[in-house]
Design an enzyme around this catalytic site. Structure first.
Site, PDB file in Angstrom:
ATOM      1  N   ASP A 175      37.082  48.874  30.512  1.00 45.13           N
ATOM      2  CA  ASP A 175      37.178  47.829  31.530  1.00 45.13           C
ATOM      3  C   ASP A 175      38.519  48.095  32.205  1.00 45.13           C
ATOM      4  OD1 ASP A 175      37.949  45.507  32.920  1.00 45.13           O
ATOM      5  OD2 ASP A 175      36.538  44.319  31.755  1.00 45.13           O
ATOM      6  N   HIS A 176      38.486  48.550  33.438  1.00 42.33           N
ATOM      7  CA  HIS A 176      39.731  49.054  34.007  1.00 42.33           C
ATOM      8  C   HIS A 176      40.802  47.963  34.164  1.00 42.33           C
ATOM      9  CE1 HIS A 176      38.263  47.562  37.893  1.00 42.33           C
ATOM     10  NE2 HIS A 176      39.497  47.658  38.320  1.00 42.33           N
ATOM     11  N   LYS A 180      45.629  47.685  33.519  1.00 42.05           N
ATOM     12  CA  LYS A 180      46.688  47.165  34.396  1.00 42.05           C
ATOM     13  C   LYS A 180      47.871  46.690  33.552  1.00 42.05           C
ATOM     14  CE  LYS A 180      43.296  45.483  37.779  1.00 42.05           C
ATOM     15  NZ  LYS A 180      43.380  46.368  38.920  1.00 42.05           N
ATOM     16  N   GLU A 214      39.228  38.955  46.620  1.00 45.80           N
ATOM     17  CA  GLU A 214      39.341  40.209  47.366  1.00 45.80           C
ATOM     18  C   GLU A 214      39.134  39.925  48.846  1.00 45.80           C
ATOM     19  OE1 GLU A 214      37.739  43.782  45.002  1.00 45.80           O
ATOM     20  OE2 GLU A 214      36.234  42.241  44.735  1.00 45.80           O
ATOM     21  N   HIS A 238      35.885  41.669  33.812  1.00 46.34           N
ATOM     22  CA  HIS A 238      37.285  41.517  34.213  1.00 46.34           C
ATOM     23  C   HIS A 238      37.836  40.096  33.988  1.00 46.34           C
ATOM     24  CE1 HIS A 238      36.393  45.351  35.717  1.00 46.34           C
ATOM     25  NE2 HIS A 238      36.044  45.044  36.945  1.00 46.34           N
ATOM     26  N   LYS A 338      34.327  38.089  47.283  1.00 47.80           N
ATOM     27  CA  LYS A 338      34.643  39.127  48.264  1.00 47.80           C
ATOM     28  C   LYS A 338      34.819  38.479  49.635  1.00 47.80           C
ATOM     29  CE  LYS A 338      32.840  43.025  45.841  1.00 47.80           C
ATOM     30  NZ  LYS A 338      34.039  43.738  45.447  1.00 47.80           N
TER      31      LYS A 338
HETATM   32  C1  BG6 Z   1      35.071  46.601  39.991  1.00 50.42           C
HETATM   33  C2  BG6 Z   1      34.009  45.873  40.759  1.00 50.42           C
HETATM   34  O1  BG6 Z   1      34.751  46.658  38.640  1.00 50.42           O
HETATM   35  O2  BG6 Z   1      36.312  45.942  40.161  1.00 50.42           O
HETATM   36  C3  BG6 Z   1      34.374  45.796  42.225  1.00 50.42           C
HETATM   37  O3  BG6 Z   1      32.758  46.526  40.603  1.00 50.42           O
HETATM   38  C4  BG6 Z   1      35.747  45.183  42.394  1.00 50.42           C
HETATM   39  O4  BG6 Z   1      33.409  45.052  42.959  1.00 50.42           O
HETATM   40  C5  BG6 Z   1      36.759  45.888  41.505  1.00 50.42           C
HETATM   41  O5  BG6 Z   1      36.123  45.326  43.754  1.00 50.42           O
HETATM   42  C6  BG6 Z   1      38.088  45.163  41.509  1.00 50.42           C
HETATM   43  O6  BG6 Z   1      39.042  45.935  40.850  1.00 50.42           O
HETATM   44  P1  BG6 Z   1      40.555  45.892  41.279  1.00 50.42           P
HETATM   45  O7  BG6 Z   1      41.252  46.757  40.277  1.00 50.42           O
HETATM   46  O8  BG6 Z   1      40.636  46.382  42.679  1.00 50.42           O
HETATM   47  O9  BG6 Z   1      40.939  44.442  41.171  1.00 50.42           O
END
Ligand code: BG6
Length: 511
Positions: A175-176, A180, A214, A238, A338
């Site tokens: 989970d990216h 962070k 976003e 997230h 979004k």
């Molecule tokens: C992704 C989603 O996992 O995370 C995207 O699929 C989203 O829709 C993005 O824009 C947001 O990541 P970050 O790091 O830009 O907040």
């Protein structure tokens, strides 16, 4: 490192830059090689050329010729179909050859940078080809990108498929958000500072707001987004990372399972919403056309690869309760969307107010002064707000902030957010990766919302204008409880969101 779908965007934008940063920090083994595996007609030579162009395009000013040369000598490519047994044999031979040339000692990690429908088939084929076997102290790990399933049932099935071939400790569900710095810092902030813990509970905290807003729309991802929507795309992954790190009990160590046990406990303690509560405590929205940073932007339904009658949500707000002793009666409000007014991800902790008597005869209206904001992005930091007397002969209260600013205090970094995650996978530390039970627990919380929303398709979409803070119902969600979303833009910059109510909202109401 074997990258599946290696010709895609992730390799170019995140993986290669992250590996380069690790190499610069001296954290990448010298005995390292990359094998790219994808369907595109390329060979090692043309793949190397493509990556060279990519790297130059992305880092024209910081391009490091010597470092890139080092990488180039250890990058290989196998062209093939993910369902073709022969391709996996070629892959196996290439891995063995790279192992020999670069002394990788049989250690291997597979990075599935592919569409989710390929996760199970690829792992199945790797199992058949003997590419998942650990023996004689060699490790084999698999990194799986999100989305991990699209509902509870599919997540359970995916876990089952992977675990037929791999043991849980070989699976790294990424989970990216956990890459962070600011997200990792939530743990440090809470557990390295003894003044925080005594305040971190229902006695002092009134409620918590988690926002991931976003300004971008769905961009070129309409086809994917139509099947996902904001809830699946952002919440069980997230936003729940932010929620669990904020709410978890102190772990007994930073060992992977000690931390993940505590996160899992929180996920299990979130009260599952009844259908009635779904209707009351969740809000969905979809953007109509609007204005962002002075530019006209499309309605979601006019985006490429989106149905003109789409009912997919691009905004969601939820009120959740965590049923444990620390958080009983402290609501957690979550929102993400979004095409909103301002790009910001943050956790805002609102503290309870002081007894009012002292200020009753003063012009002070609301003594709910204390607020701690953990700024995740883009302006990374932490700020604590408190009340102060405005100089003058009458008692007037002003609100001031004590600020920690990452860039100012620690300097800026060029991190992609993937460095730590790749490094941890290579050293076998799964703390920042999702365990099977956590993924399933997260989907269990979301599933009733998916079910009710499916049974009662949204009416009146689009219901917020691009460039606003989302549908008005999201404000009502807090207003009903005598609360309000933090006016982030106004508090941070003094500006008001220029788009308040959308023509789309008016139109929807009129019909
Ligand atoms: C992704 C989603 O996992 O995370 C995207 O699929 C989203 O829709 C993005 O824009 C947001 O990541 P970050 O790091 O830009 O907040």
């Amino acid at each position: 490192m074997v990258i599946y779908g290696a010709t895609g965007d992730l390799t170019k934008r995140k993986l290669l830059p992250a590996l380069a940063n690790l190499a610069r920090e001296g954290l990448l083994s010298q005995q390292f090689a990359i094998v790219g595996f994808a369907f595109d007609q390329m060979n090692t030579q043309t793949f190397r050329e493509k990556l060279t162009e990519d790297v130059k395009e992305l880092s024209s000013e910081t391009f490091d010729t010597a470092l890139w040369q080092w990488f180039l000598e250890r990058i290989y490519y196998i062209q093939g179909d993910f369902s073709d047994n022969a391709a996996y044999q070629r892959l196996k031979e290439q891995i063995a050859a790279a192992d020999k040339s670069h002394g990788t000692q049989g250690n291997l990690f597979h990075y599935l940078a592919v569409a989710p429908k390929f996760f199970s088939p690829i792992v199945g084929k790797l199992g058949e080809a003997g590419l998942t076997q650990e023996s004689n102290g060699r490790w084999v790990r698999v990194i799986v990108e999100k989305p991990f399933g699209h509902d509870l049932e599919s997540a359970i099935q995916l876990n089952r498929d992977l675990k037929e071939i791999l043991s849980e400790r070989q699976i790294y569900r990424i989970d990216h958000y956990l890459g962070k710095e600011t997200v990792q810092n939530v743990l440090v902030f809470r557990f390295a500072n003894p003044i925080i813990e005594p305040l971190w509970n229902r006695t002092y905290i009134d409620h918590v707001q988690i926002t991931a807003a976003e300004t971008v729309g769905v961009e070129h991802r309409g086809a994917f987004y139509e099947t996902a929507g904001a809830l699946r795309d952002m919440v069980p992954n997230h936003l729940f990372q932010l929620l669990t790190l904020t709410a978890m009990e102190p772990p007994i160590s930073f060992e992977a399972d000690a931390v993940r046990d505590k996160q899992a406990e929180i996920l299990h303690a979130i009260q599952v919403l009844t259908p009635e509560e779904v209707l009351q405590n969740t809000v969905r929205g979809q953007y109509g056309e609007g204005l962002i940073n002075g530019e006209r932007v499309n309605a979601y339904r006019n985006e490429p690869n989106v149905s003109p009658t789409s009912n997919t949500e691009t905004f969601v707000a939820l009120k959740l309760k965590i049923d444990n002793w620390r958080w009983g009666d402290v609501p957690f409000y979550l929102r993400t969307g979004k095409s909103l007014c301002h790009r910001v991800t943050e956790i805002a902790i609102r503290f309870r107010r002081t007894p009012f008597t002292l200020f009753r005869r003063s012009p002070i209206r609301d003594p709910r002064t204390n607020q701690l904001v953990i700024h995740i992005q883009p302006d990374e930091g932490i700020s604590l707000r408190f009340g102060a007397k405005i100089p003058g002969s009458v008692m007037k209260l002003g609100l001031v902030n004590m600020d920690f600013d990452y860039a100012r205090d620690f300097g800026t970094s060029h991190s992609t957010g993937y460095e730590r995650l790749l490094y941890d996978c290579m050293i076998g530390d799964a703390t920042l990766f999702q365990r099977a039970d956590m993924v399933e627990a997260a989907w269990s919380v979301i599933q009733p919302v998916i079910d009710v929303w499916k049974a009662l398709p949204a009416r009146g979409f689009p219901n917020y204008a691009a460039g606003s803070w989302g549908p008005l119902e999201a404000d009502d969600l807090l207003e009903r409880d005598g609360r309000a979303w933090r006016d982030i833009l106004a508090e941070e910059t003094g500006a008001k969101c220029p788009v308040a109510t959308s023509p789309a909202v008016t139109a929807a109401k009129a019909t």
